[in-house]
Structures are given as structure tokens and as C-alpha cells.
Design a protein around this motif. Sequence first.
Motif, PDB file in Angstrom:
ATOM      1  N   VAL A 247      10.436   8.178  -3.112  1.00  0.00           N
ATOM      2  CA  VAL A 247       9.503   8.708  -4.088  1.00  0.00           C
ATOM      3  C   VAL A 247      10.215   9.811  -4.851  1.00  0.00           C
ATOM      4  CG1 VAL A 247       7.428  10.079  -4.390  1.00  0.00           C
ATOM      5  CG2 VAL A 247       7.453   8.188  -2.758  1.00  0.00           C
TER       6      VAL A 247
ATOM      7  N   GLU B 122       0.839  -1.199   0.000  1.00  0.00           N
ATOM      8  CA  GLU B 122       0.000   0.000   0.000  1.00  0.00           C
ATOM      9  C   GLU B 122       0.865   1.236   0.000  1.00  0.00           C
ATOM     10  OE1 GLU B 122      -2.427   0.444   3.467  1.00  0.00           O
ATOM     11  OE2 GLU B 122      -3.665   2.015   2.578  1.00  0.00           O
ATOM     12  N   PHE B 123       0.413   2.264  -0.699  1.00  0.00           N
ATOM     13  CA  PHE B 123       1.104   3.546  -0.606  1.00  0.00           C
ATOM     14  C   PHE B 123       0.105   4.660  -0.862  1.00  0.00           C
ATOM     15  CE2 PHE B 123       1.306   4.367  -5.148  1.00  0.00           C
ATOM     16  CZ  PHE B 123       1.219   3.099  -5.693  1.00  0.00           C
ATOM     17  N   SER B 124       0.492   5.884  -0.551  1.00  0.00           N
ATOM     18  CA  SER B 124      -0.425   7.018  -0.629  1.00  0.00           C
ATOM     19  C   SER B 124       0.144   8.129  -1.473  1.00  0.00           C
ATOM     20  CB  SER B 124      -0.682   7.596   0.760  1.00  0.00           C
ATOM     21  OG  SER B 124      -1.313   6.659   1.564  1.00  0.00           O
ATOM     22  N   LEU B 125      -0.739   8.752  -2.231  1.00  0.00           N
ATOM     23  CA  LEU B 125      -0.370  10.000  -2.872  1.00  0.00           C
ATOM     24  C   LEU B 125      -1.062  11.137  -2.116  1.00  0.00           C
ATOM     25  CD1 LEU B 125       0.011   7.742  -5.105  1.00  0.00           C
ATOM     26  CD2 LEU B 125      -0.249   9.574  -6.728  1.00  0.00           C
ATOM     27  N   GLU B 126      -0.916  12.349  -2.600  1.00  0.00           N
ATOM     28  CA  GLU B 126      -1.485  13.476  -1.869  1.00  0.00           C
ATOM     29  C   GLU B 126      -2.951  13.696  -2.215  1.00  0.00           C
ATOM     30  OE1 GLU B 126       1.501  13.587  -3.002  1.00  0.00           O
ATOM     31  OE2 GLU B 126       2.829  14.415  -1.458  1.00  0.00           O
TER      32      GLU B 126
ATOM     33  N   GLU C 151      11.673   3.777   1.614  1.00  0.00           N
ATOM     34  CA  GLU C 151      10.913   3.966   0.394  1.00  0.00           C
ATOM     35  C   GLU C 151      11.221   5.330  -0.191  1.00  0.00           C
ATOM     36  OE1 GLU C 151       6.948   2.358   1.129  1.00  0.00           O
ATOM     37  OE2 GLU C 151       6.295   3.775  -0.430  1.00  0.00           O
TER      38      GLU C 151
ATOM     39  N   SER D 232      -5.946   5.424  -1.056  1.00  0.00           N
ATOM     40  CA  SER D 232      -4.888   4.432  -0.928  1.00  0.00           C
ATOM     41  C   SER D 232      -4.646   3.763  -2.266  1.00  0.00           C
ATOM     42  CB  SER D 232      -5.284   3.377   0.106  1.00  0.00           C
ATOM     43  OG  SER D 232      -5.217   3.938   1.395  1.00  0.00           O
TER      44      SER D 232
ATOM     45  N   ASN E  11      -5.574  11.599  -0.779  1.00  0.00           N
ATOM     46  CA  ASN E  11      -6.442  10.906   0.160  1.00  0.00           C
ATOM     47  C   ASN E  11      -7.070   9.632  -0.368  1.00  0.00           C
ATOM     48  OD1 ASN E  11      -5.953  13.162   1.769  1.00  0.00           O
ATOM     49  ND2 ASN E  11      -7.670  14.214   0.796  1.00  0.00           N
TER      50      ASN E  11
END
Lengths: 140, 140
Positions: free
Chosen positions: B133, B79-83, B131, B87, B85
Amino acid sequence: MHKMNSKNKTFIDKLRSSGLRPTNQRVEISKFLFNRKKTFHFTVEELKNSMNLKRSKKISTATFYNTVHALKSAGHLKEFSLENNTSYYDTNIKSHHHFFDNGKVIDIKSDKITFHKLPDAPKGKKIKNVEVVIRLENNN
Amino acid sequence: MHKMNSKNKTFIDKLRSSGLRPTNQRVEISKFLFNRKKTFHFTVEELKNSMNLKRSKKISTATFYNTVHALKSAGHLKEFSLENNTSYYDTNIKSHHHFFDNGKVIDIKSDKITFHKLPDAPKGKKIKNVEVVIRLENNN
DNA sequence: ACATACTTTAGAATAATTATAAAGTAGTTA
DNA sequence: TAACTACTTTATAATTATTCTAAAGTATGT
């Protein structure tokens, strides 16, 4: 009519340079965010709660969101995400990295991490920034 | 009564090892996710839409969320997140990094990035993973 | 002090996700 | 295989984070 001391000036400048008129609410938010020694990590909800607890006249949610967004767009705040669908903001806008430890965020100064090898950007693109997240867990 | 071929086995094992009974819905989701050559990046909403478009009998939102979560907890998805909101999930669970280019995600193989210097974990903690980015922007 | 454009605010709207609880199904056991 | 029980699915409601709206208020230039 407002008495303005030199300390407020900074906060007001941050607002002005974000395209925001320095209203009372915005100046207070700006002070709250930037009038501190250490880097401050927060979500809009946290910011709202901690500021409004102390206040008789509450500042509205929309104003917190608007102000934080404008400050971020102008480069006075940095935004980042954890795996819980909320945006976090960081008053430290210098390029830097983060430890994540069970939702807690700790800054890592930029010079603590250096690269031996980095990939090239794809054709037609260039690198805007490089962000490292080091996830922590408990020993043993 | 199900005919089970050896190909399905993989998908069923992934479910079983995630503590999930291999129901029809889950097996189809698992196949959809893992029966491909290239790494797959997706949000639950995207997964749901692309699978349900082709189906007469739709799989419910809750089942997508449940299945993806269980697969993630068992380590079959990252799982990872961008800006924004939401997943994102990645079928590539090997340690690796990402380019982010306006919401588009591109994998970077682990060996394309190496470090010259990394900070020590705080006392009592150890590093779980690192990690990187790399945010991209257009040239010129 | 006026005018006007920008702000604030409460509350509605939206988006992503999680919870609920009734109806259905898998796996076990007799 | 019949019956049982625990786990699943589903539609729908609830929740959370965020954005929108439009009416009432305020900053700023003149």
C-alpha cells in the motif's frame, strides 16, 4: 497531589505533545502502552479489557478511544487495518511492515524489505509512506 | 423461464463456482460487478446503493452481503481494508498493489513493484501473498 | 482557593455487518 | 408438469465497533 518520578515523565510528555492533559486515566493508559520492551499491537477493545480487568475503578470506553486517537494523531501510535473492520494500533511508530497470520500480527523491521522498483506518485501527489503486508499460511 | 445468452454464462459460472444458485438477484449483482472493462473498487454499501437506485424492486442488504462474501471466498473478488472500518472489494483478483489517496483507491499493476529483499516466512509458515500500500499526500 | 476550560463517564446514537425466521424459488424427481 | 426439498430472499432484529452527548468532575493558571 501527585508524586512524579522520572519514569512517568515520558508518558506524560507523550500526552502533552498530543494535546492532552495528563489525567490519571491517560497517564495509566500511556504507561500501559509504552512501558514495555516489545512492540505492542492492540485494538481499543483489547486495550480496554486488559487494563480494566485489573482495576476496581474502570476507565470508560470513551476515554480509551479519545486517548488512543490523540496519541495516534500526534504520531505516538501507528494505525492499521485487517479485514475484520476493527482498527489496530502499533506502539512501533518507526516505518516498518507486517506479517499477518490468521489475525496475528508480527512486525517486520523496515530494513528487511527493500524495493527494486516502485511506481511514481500520480501527478500532484507524493508518496507519504509505503506499507507492506505479507500474508502467511501454514506449510504443506 | 429465462433466455440465457453467452454473456450471462460467465456471471452464472462465477456464482456456481462460489456455491451459489444463480438467482435473479445474484446474476444481476454478478453482472454489475464483472461486466465492465476497468477494475471496480467498492464497499457493499456503495454497491447496494448504486444498484438499487436504478431498480424498482430493491435487492436486500443481506443478499448483497451474502453474494459478495461468497464471491470473495471463491476468489472472484479481493477484499482489503482502509482505516475506516469498512471492507472494500476489488474485482481485480490478480495480485496487485494499491495507492491510497484520502480514501480513494488506485490499482498498481503487480509488475510496477518489485522487491530487492524480502524476509523469510517464520518457521512452519509460508508466504501466501505480499501486498503493498502506497499512501499518497498532496505535493508541496 | 477561584475560575474556567478541559475531561470523564454512562448511556444514547450511528454505522457496518451478521443473524433470524417466515415466505418464496430453484433444481430434482416422479 | 406436480410435488418436494433444500436453498434464497427479505424485513427486521441483533451485534460490534465506534462516536456523540451532556452532566458531573478535575487540571491548571492566577
